[in-house]
Design a protein around this motif. Sequence first.
Motif, PDB file in Angstrom:
ATOM      1  N   TYR A   9       5.734  14.343   4.273  1.00  0.00           N
ATOM      2  CA  TYR A   9       6.580  13.289   4.825  1.00  0.00           C
ATOM      3  C   TYR A   9       5.782  12.028   5.104  1.00  0.00           C
ATOM      4  N   VAL A  10       6.507  10.921   5.210  1.00  0.00           N
ATOM      5  CA  VAL A  10       5.886   9.617   5.451  1.00  0.00           C
ATOM      6  C   VAL A  10       5.420   9.573   6.899  1.00  0.00           C
ATOM      7  N   SER A  29       0.849  -1.187   0.000  1.00  0.00           N
ATOM      8  CA  SER A  29       0.000   0.000   0.000  1.00  0.00           C
ATOM      9  C   SER A  29       0.884   1.236   0.000  1.00  0.00           C
ATOM     10  N   GLU A  30       0.352   2.317  -0.491  1.00  0.00           N
ATOM     11  CA  GLU A  30       1.079   3.570  -0.451  1.00  0.00           C
ATOM     12  C   GLU A  30       1.221   4.001   1.008  1.00  0.00           C
ATOM     13  N   PRO A  31       2.400   4.522   1.387  1.00  0.00           N
ATOM     14  CA  PRO A  31       2.531   5.026   2.757  1.00  0.00           C
ATOM     15  C   PRO A  31       1.646   6.246   2.955  1.00  0.00           C
ATOM     16  N   ALA A  32       1.122   6.392   4.172  1.00  0.00           N
ATOM     17  CA  ALA A  32       0.339   7.583   4.479  1.00  0.00           C
ATOM     18  C   ALA A  32       1.263   8.793   4.477  1.00  0.00           C
ATOM     19  N   VAL A  33       0.795   9.872   3.904  1.00  0.00           N
ATOM     20  CA  VAL A  33       1.617  11.076   3.782  1.00  0.00           C
ATOM     21  C   VAL A  33       1.000  12.205   4.600  1.00  0.00           C
ATOM     22  N   VAL A  34       1.840  12.880   5.367  1.00  0.00           N
ATOM     23  CA  VAL A  34       1.402  14.064   6.101  1.00  0.00           C
ATOM     24  C   VAL A  34       1.811  15.294   5.313  1.00  0.00           C
ATOM     25  N   ALA A  69      -0.406  19.276  12.117  1.00  0.00           N
ATOM     26  CA  ALA A  69      -0.726  18.767  10.783  1.00  0.00           C
ATOM     27  C   ALA A  69      -1.177  17.319  10.847  1.00  0.00           C
ATOM     28  N   GLU A  70      -0.580  16.526  11.738  1.00  0.00           N
ATOM     29  CA  GLU A  70      -0.962  15.120  11.829  1.00  0.00           C
ATOM     30  C   GLU A  70      -2.368  14.985  12.416  1.00  0.00           C
ATOM     31  N   ARG A  71      -2.693  15.858  13.361  1.00  0.00           N
ATOM     32  CA  ARG A  71      -4.070  15.839  13.892  1.00  0.00           C
ATOM     33  C   ARG A  71      -5.054  16.124  12.760  1.00  0.00           C
TER      34      ARG A  71
END
Length: 277
Positions: A247-248, A221-226, A261-263
């Motif tokens: 970023y990954v 799967s594609e890595p989640a990107v922030v 940003a992650e929130r």
Amino acid sequence: MGQKKQRLLEAKRHQSPPDGTRTASPKEPRLEPPTTLGPQRSIYFSSLKGRPARLGSEFFDQPAVPLARAFLGQVLVRRLDDGTELRGRIVETEAYLGPEDEAAHSRGGRQTPRNRGMFMKPGTLYVYLIYGMYFCMNVSSQGDGACVLLRALEPLGGLEAMRQLRHTLRKGVAGRALKDLELCNGPSKLCQALAIDKSFDQRDLATDEAVWLEQGPLGPSEPAVVAAARVGVGRAGEWALKPLRFYVQGSPWVSVVGRAAERDTQARAKASRDEDF
DNA sequence: CTCTTGATCCTCT
DNA sequence: GAGGATCAAGAGA
């Protein structure tokens, strides 16, 4: 559990498996960089014969934001003069959009001898000196004066050479050994670790003999990107706040984690999940 | 963990 | 002349 350990676990599924080829041997250099893929072949497939495909100029010919995202997961390779190959998986980038971007060196259409690489064809490197002591490495994208800054790598091969380069290039610091996590987690750190300096300015990442980009392993799967605000561009007004750093998610190799940003990313992901019901 | 500071010099105004 | 897309160490919480 420590936060770093937690990030390591989170990122595990996106990392390449450990194997015996992590460190390139100086005695057995590759004879030449991998051949560039022809235009007829998709850039998203590795070449046959097991050798990873080198990404060609068509890869770089896309606007800065999609290129910045496409860089994530690809492997940057640097071959030193003695044949040692240093490899790192790109985990963090920033997009600089060109004349309208107040945080870019090309803001307002400024074109100087220094930033000429930003205006050259996609794939051209723009390497500049910062704070009198460090280098930053950018890759020109589609769009006049637009480029992508490489900010962090997950070191995959040649770690001891990287450690040595970082050690000897660091100024005025006692000789404490650097941890793996400290080798490439910053734009100037990765330049030190890969021995990238001003001599690489305006070179072509698609064809250069000493530095190139390889297709990263294709994960399930594609890595989640922030997407977060860029670093160190505080005086650029509204442009300083735009989410142009990518970023990954969960990678411990990233230089700066953007908590807010992650929130937001998680909130959006949850919202989109909820919409599926 | 966060905050502060010094190092150091090219590039552009 | 001023300032910068940074890094590393040290202090304090």
